[in-house]
Scaffold this active site. Structure first.
Site, PDB file in Angstrom:
ATOM      1  N   LYS A  13       4.835 -21.177  49.125  1.00 10.24           N
ATOM      2  CA  LYS A  13       4.048 -21.880  48.153  1.00 10.24           C
ATOM      3  C   LYS A  13       5.275 -22.291  47.012  1.00 10.24           C
ATOM      4  O   LYS A  13       5.256 -23.421  46.815  1.00 10.24           O
ATOM      5  CB  LYS A  13       2.986 -21.108  47.527  1.00 10.24           C
ATOM      6  CG  LYS A  13       2.045 -20.426  48.250  1.00 10.24           C
ATOM      7  CD  LYS A  13       1.000 -19.841  47.702  1.00 10.24           C
ATOM      8  CE  LYS A  13       1.386 -18.426  46.994  1.00 10.24           C
ATOM      9  NZ  LYS A  13       1.868 -17.197  47.992  1.00 10.24           N
ATOM     10  N   ARG A  87      -7.266 -16.652  43.677  1.00 11.32           N
ATOM     11  CA  ARG A  87      -6.927 -15.391  44.451  1.00 11.32           C
ATOM     12  C   ARG A  87      -8.151 -14.674  44.922  1.00 11.32           C
ATOM     13  O   ARG A  87      -7.910 -13.796  45.671  1.00 11.32           O
ATOM     14  CB  ARG A  87      -5.846 -14.806  43.877  1.00 11.32           C
ATOM     15  CG  ARG A  87      -4.393 -14.782  44.516  1.00 11.32           C
ATOM     16  CD  ARG A  87      -3.555 -14.013  43.611  1.00 11.32           C
ATOM     17  NE  ARG A  87      -2.206 -13.481  44.445  1.00 11.32           N
ATOM     18  CZ  ARG A  87      -1.191 -14.185  43.978  1.00 11.32           C
ATOM     19  NH1 ARG A  87      -0.906 -15.350  43.334  1.00 11.32           N
ATOM     20  NH2 ARG A  87      -0.068 -13.574  44.894  1.00 11.32           N
ATOM     21  N   ARG A 125      14.577 -12.560  50.032  1.00 10.21           N
ATOM     22  CA  ARG A 125      14.298 -13.295  48.774  1.00 10.21           C
ATOM     23  C   ARG A 125      14.970 -13.174  47.224  1.00 10.21           C
ATOM     24  O   ARG A 125      14.925 -11.900  47.089  1.00 10.21           O
ATOM     25  CB  ARG A 125      12.688 -13.725  48.421  1.00 10.21           C
ATOM     26  CG  ARG A 125      12.578 -14.426  47.241  1.00 10.21           C
ATOM     27  CD  ARG A 125      11.253 -14.977  47.038  1.00 10.21           C
ATOM     28  NE  ARG A 125      10.386 -13.852  46.826  1.00 10.21           N
ATOM     29  CZ  ARG A 125       9.153 -13.825  46.584  1.00 10.21           C
ATOM     30  NH1 ARG A 125       8.421 -15.022  46.903  1.00 10.21           N
ATOM     31  NH2 ARG A 125       8.251 -12.924  46.309  1.00 10.21           N
ATOM     32  N   ARG A 155      12.888  -9.695  43.014  1.00  9.48           N
ATOM     33  CA  ARG A 155      11.600  -9.563  42.288  1.00  9.48           C
ATOM     34  C   ARG A 155      11.055  -8.082  42.191  1.00  9.48           C
ATOM     35  O   ARG A 155      11.545  -7.549  43.525  1.00  9.48           O
ATOM     36  CB  ARG A 155      10.351 -10.243  42.722  1.00  9.48           C
ATOM     37  CG  ARG A 155      10.431 -11.618  42.084  1.00  9.48           C
ATOM     38  CD  ARG A 155       9.565 -12.786  42.585  1.00  9.48           C
ATOM     39  NE  ARG A 155       8.072 -12.172  42.959  1.00  9.48           N
ATOM     40  CZ  ARG A 155       7.075 -13.055  43.374  1.00  9.48           C
ATOM     41  NH1 ARG A 155       7.184 -14.343  43.595  1.00  9.48           N
ATOM     42  NH2 ARG A 155       5.952 -12.401  43.875  1.00  9.48           N
ATOM     43  N   ARG A 166       0.764  -6.347  49.111  1.00  9.66           N
ATOM     44  CA  ARG A 166       0.248  -7.614  48.797  1.00  9.66           C
ATOM     45  C   ARG A 166      -0.357  -8.346  49.894  1.00  9.66           C
ATOM     46  O   ARG A 166      -1.265  -9.257  49.686  1.00  9.66           O
ATOM     47  CB  ARG A 166       1.448  -8.471  48.280  1.00  9.66           C
ATOM     48  CG  ARG A 166       2.008  -8.058  46.948  1.00  9.66           C
ATOM     49  CD  ARG A 166       3.400  -8.200  46.510  1.00  9.66           C
ATOM     50  NE  ARG A 166       3.686  -9.654  46.671  1.00  9.66           N
ATOM     51  CZ  ARG A 166       5.035 -10.272  46.991  1.00  9.66           C
ATOM     52  NH1 ARG A 166       6.012  -9.314  47.324  1.00  9.66           N
ATOM     53  NH2 ARG A 166       5.077 -11.643  47.026  1.00  9.66           N
TER      54      ARG A 166
HETATM   55  P1  AP5 Z   1       8.365 -18.299  48.497  1.00 10.68           P
HETATM   56  O1  AP5 Z   1       8.180 -20.035  48.316  1.00 10.68           O
HETATM   57  O2  AP5 Z   1       8.868 -17.783  47.159  1.00 10.68           O
HETATM   58  O3  AP5 Z   1       6.776 -17.883  48.801  1.00 10.68           O
HETATM   59  P2  AP5 Z   1       5.428 -17.767  47.832  1.00 10.68           P
HETATM   60  O4  AP5 Z   1       4.479 -18.307  48.896  1.00 10.68           O
HETATM   61  O5  AP5 Z   1       5.760 -18.558  46.508  1.00 10.68           O
HETATM   62  O6  AP5 Z   1       5.367 -16.251  47.925  1.00 10.68           O
HETATM   63  P3  AP5 Z   1       5.203 -15.496  46.510  1.00 10.68           P
HETATM   64  O7  AP5 Z   1       5.479 -13.973  46.969  1.00 10.68           O
HETATM   65  O8  AP5 Z   1       5.660 -16.025  45.365  1.00 10.68           O
HETATM   66  O9  AP5 Z   1       3.579 -15.332  46.667  1.00 10.68           O
HETATM   67  P4  AP5 Z   1       2.730 -14.214  45.924  1.00 10.68           P
HETATM   68  O10 AP5 Z   1       1.470 -14.912  45.915  1.00 10.68           O
HETATM   69  O11 AP5 Z   1       2.961 -12.786  46.344  1.00 10.68           O
HETATM   70  O12 AP5 Z   1       3.333 -14.048  44.377  1.00 10.68           O
HETATM   71  P5  AP5 Z   1       3.247 -14.641  43.037  1.00 10.68           P
HETATM   72  O13 AP5 Z   1       4.382 -14.692  42.304  1.00 10.68           O
HETATM   73  O14 AP5 Z   1       2.202 -15.718  43.073  1.00 10.68           O
HETATM   74  O15 AP5 Z   1       9.227 -18.136  49.742  1.00 10.68           O
HETATM   75  C1  AP5 Z   1       9.415 -16.769  49.996  1.00 10.68           C
HETATM   76  C2  AP5 Z   1      10.769 -16.978  50.836  1.00 10.68           C
HETATM   77  O16 AP5 Z   1      10.939 -17.389  52.076  1.00 10.68           O
HETATM   78  C3  AP5 Z   1      11.867 -17.565  49.776  1.00 10.68           C
HETATM   79  O17 AP5 Z   1      13.149 -16.555  49.869  1.00 10.68           O
HETATM   80  C4  AP5 Z   1      12.327 -18.818  50.588  1.00 10.68           C
HETATM   81  O18 AP5 Z   1      13.557 -19.479  50.234  1.00 10.68           O
HETATM   82  C5  AP5 Z   1      11.821 -18.514  51.935  1.00 10.68           C
HETATM   83  N1  AP5 Z   1      11.122 -19.583  52.681  1.00 10.68           N
HETATM   84  C6  AP5 Z   1      10.024 -20.362  52.024  1.00 10.68           C
HETATM   85  N2  AP5 Z   1       9.614 -21.260  53.285  1.00 10.68           N
HETATM   86  C7  AP5 Z   1      10.379 -21.171  54.190  1.00 10.68           C
HETATM   87  C8  AP5 Z   1      10.760 -21.686  55.617  1.00 10.68           C
HETATM   88  N3  AP5 Z   1       9.908 -22.943  55.957  1.00 10.68           N
HETATM   89  N4  AP5 Z   1      11.530 -21.262  56.556  1.00 10.68           N
HETATM   90  C9  AP5 Z   1      12.541 -20.506  55.955  1.00 10.68           C
HETATM   91  N5  AP5 Z   1      12.171 -19.729  54.844  1.00 10.68           N
HETATM   92  C10 AP5 Z   1      11.600 -20.166  53.824  1.00 10.68           C
HETATM   93  O19 AP5 Z   1       2.331 -13.544  42.289  1.00 10.68           O
HETATM   94  C11 AP5 Z   1       2.970 -12.101  42.164  1.00 10.68           C
HETATM   95  C12 AP5 Z   1       1.888 -11.337  41.597  1.00 10.68           C
HETATM   96  O20 AP5 Z   1       1.415 -11.823  40.446  1.00 10.68           O
HETATM   97  C13 AP5 Z   1       0.755 -11.039  42.330  1.00 10.68           C
HETATM   98  O21 AP5 Z   1       1.082  -9.998  43.313  1.00 10.68           O
HETATM   99  C14 AP5 Z   1      -0.054 -10.164  41.456  1.00 10.68           C
HETATM  100  O22 AP5 Z   1       0.099  -9.150  40.987  1.00 10.68           O
HETATM  101  C15 AP5 Z   1      -0.049 -11.397  40.331  1.00 10.68           C
HETATM  102  N6  AP5 Z   1      -0.813 -12.500  40.316  1.00 10.68           N
HETATM  103  C16 AP5 Z   1      -0.427 -13.697  40.515  1.00 10.68           C
HETATM  104  N7  AP5 Z   1      -1.405 -14.799  40.496  1.00 10.68           N
HETATM  105  C17 AP5 Z   1      -2.625 -13.823  40.439  1.00 10.68           C
HETATM  106  C18 AP5 Z   1      -3.830 -14.290  40.452  1.00 10.68           C
HETATM  107  N8  AP5 Z   1      -4.445 -15.363  40.553  1.00 10.68           N
HETATM  108  N9  AP5 Z   1      -4.884 -13.219  40.244  1.00 10.68           N
HETATM  109  C19 AP5 Z   1      -4.379 -11.919  39.995  1.00 10.68           C
HETATM  110  N10 AP5 Z   1      -3.033 -11.762  40.108  1.00 10.68           N
HETATM  111  C20 AP5 Z   1      -2.298 -12.629  40.095  1.00 10.68           C
HETATM  112 MG    MG Z   2       5.610 -17.889  44.922  1.00 10.68          MG
END
Ligand code: AP5
Ligand code: MG
Length: 212
Positions: A13, A87, A125, A155, A166
């Site tokens: 994402k 979410r 990552r 992270r 997660r």
């Molecule tokens: P990346 O693009 O970073 O993946 P992502 O989908 O953004 O994954 P996240 O871990 O950020 O999602 P998340 O939903 O767990 O975390 P968030 O920060 O939202 O890609 C991952 C890796 O893969 C990178 O190294 C990239 O380079 C590589 N990559 C990407 N695409 C690729 C490809 N095609 N080929 C090869 N490599 C690739 O949330 C964190 C925390 O915040 C949650 O756990 C929760 O505690 C809280 N939180 C956030 N939002 C909410 C909500 N709405 N409600 C409640 N709690 C929340």
């Molecule tokens: Mg992300």
């Protein structure tokens, strides 16, 4: 355009959001990045959220929904690209109610990736401390986005136990949103297991087609 990016942790994402927001000229909000933007100042919001984030749990709706809806009110005249929100069904309904005067979101795009690939990606990552852009670990130690040059770090929630949690939380709480948006005829699903460039092409073309 009002778009939502749905996908498990590591689906890509954040990787795709910056270029999509530039291409379609809509502001991007990552709820995870919004939380982490409070990390440095150790604000009350960060103190209330950190324990949940570190364990891989969702931050309570009472904190998350206010934070995101305030961002929408301040930033979304031109539409939005939401990454990581909603979410769960309650968050989706709160968003719908909040957008009641307009016609709601246009599309929710689900980036689907098998678990083995997600775990591999998350384990290797690093992200920028300043702008949150993700990278795969390499010899690079600074962000390369325009004038950013922020330091890269791993992270807190990319430890193996948090990753496992997660993914479980995604299955239990977020996956029902796929049916929720499908039922409303708002869902687009794309395969996110290819290269960054091929996933970007699929995303861009599906958005263009749906916007015709
Ligand atoms: P990346 O693009 O970073 O993946 P992502 O989908 O953004 O994954 P996240 O871990 O950020 O999602 P998340 O939903 O767990 O975390 P968030 O920060 O939202 O890609 C991952 C890796 O893969 C990178 O190294 C990239 O380079 C590589 N990559 C990407 N695409 C690729 C490809 N095609 N080929 C090869 N490599 C690739 O949330 C964190 C925390 O915040 C949650 O756990 C929760 O505690 C809280 N939180 C956030 N939002 C909410 C909500 N709405 N409600 C409640 N709690 C929340
Ligand atoms: Mg992300």
């Amino acid at each position: 355009m009002k778009l939502i990016l749905l996908g498990a942790p590591g689906a890509g994402k954040g990787t795709q959001a910056l270029s999509l927001s530039e291409k379609f000229d809509i502001p991007w909000m990552s709820s995870g990045d919004l939380f982490r933007s409070h990390r440095k100042e150790n604000t009350d919001l960060w103190k209330q959220s950190f324990g949940y984030i570190e364990k891989g749990l969702l931050v309570p709706d009472s904190i998350t929904i206010n934070m995101v809806l305030s961002w929408i009110d301040e930033n979304s005249n031109k539409g939005f690209l939401l990454d990581g929100f909603p979410r769960n069904i309650y968050q989706a309904e709160s968003l719908e109610t909040h957008l009641d005067n307009s016609s709601g979101i246009d599309k929710a795009i689900y980036i689907s990736v098998p678990d083995e690939i997600l775990i591999d990606r998350l384990s290797s990552r690093v992200v920028c401390k300043v702008c949150g852009i993700p990278y795969t670990k390499s010899d690079k130690n600074k962000c390369t986005v325009k004038a950013c040059t922020g330091e890269l770090y791993q992270r807190e929630d990319d430890k193996p136990e948090s990753i496992k949690k997660r993914l479980q939380v995604f299955m239990d709480e977020t996956k029902p949103l796929i049916e929720y948006y499908n039922f409303r005829d708002k869902l687009i699903q794309i395969d996110g297991s290819g290269t960054v460039e091929s996933v970007r092409e699929s995303l861009e073309s599906s958005i263009l087609i749906s916007n015709k």
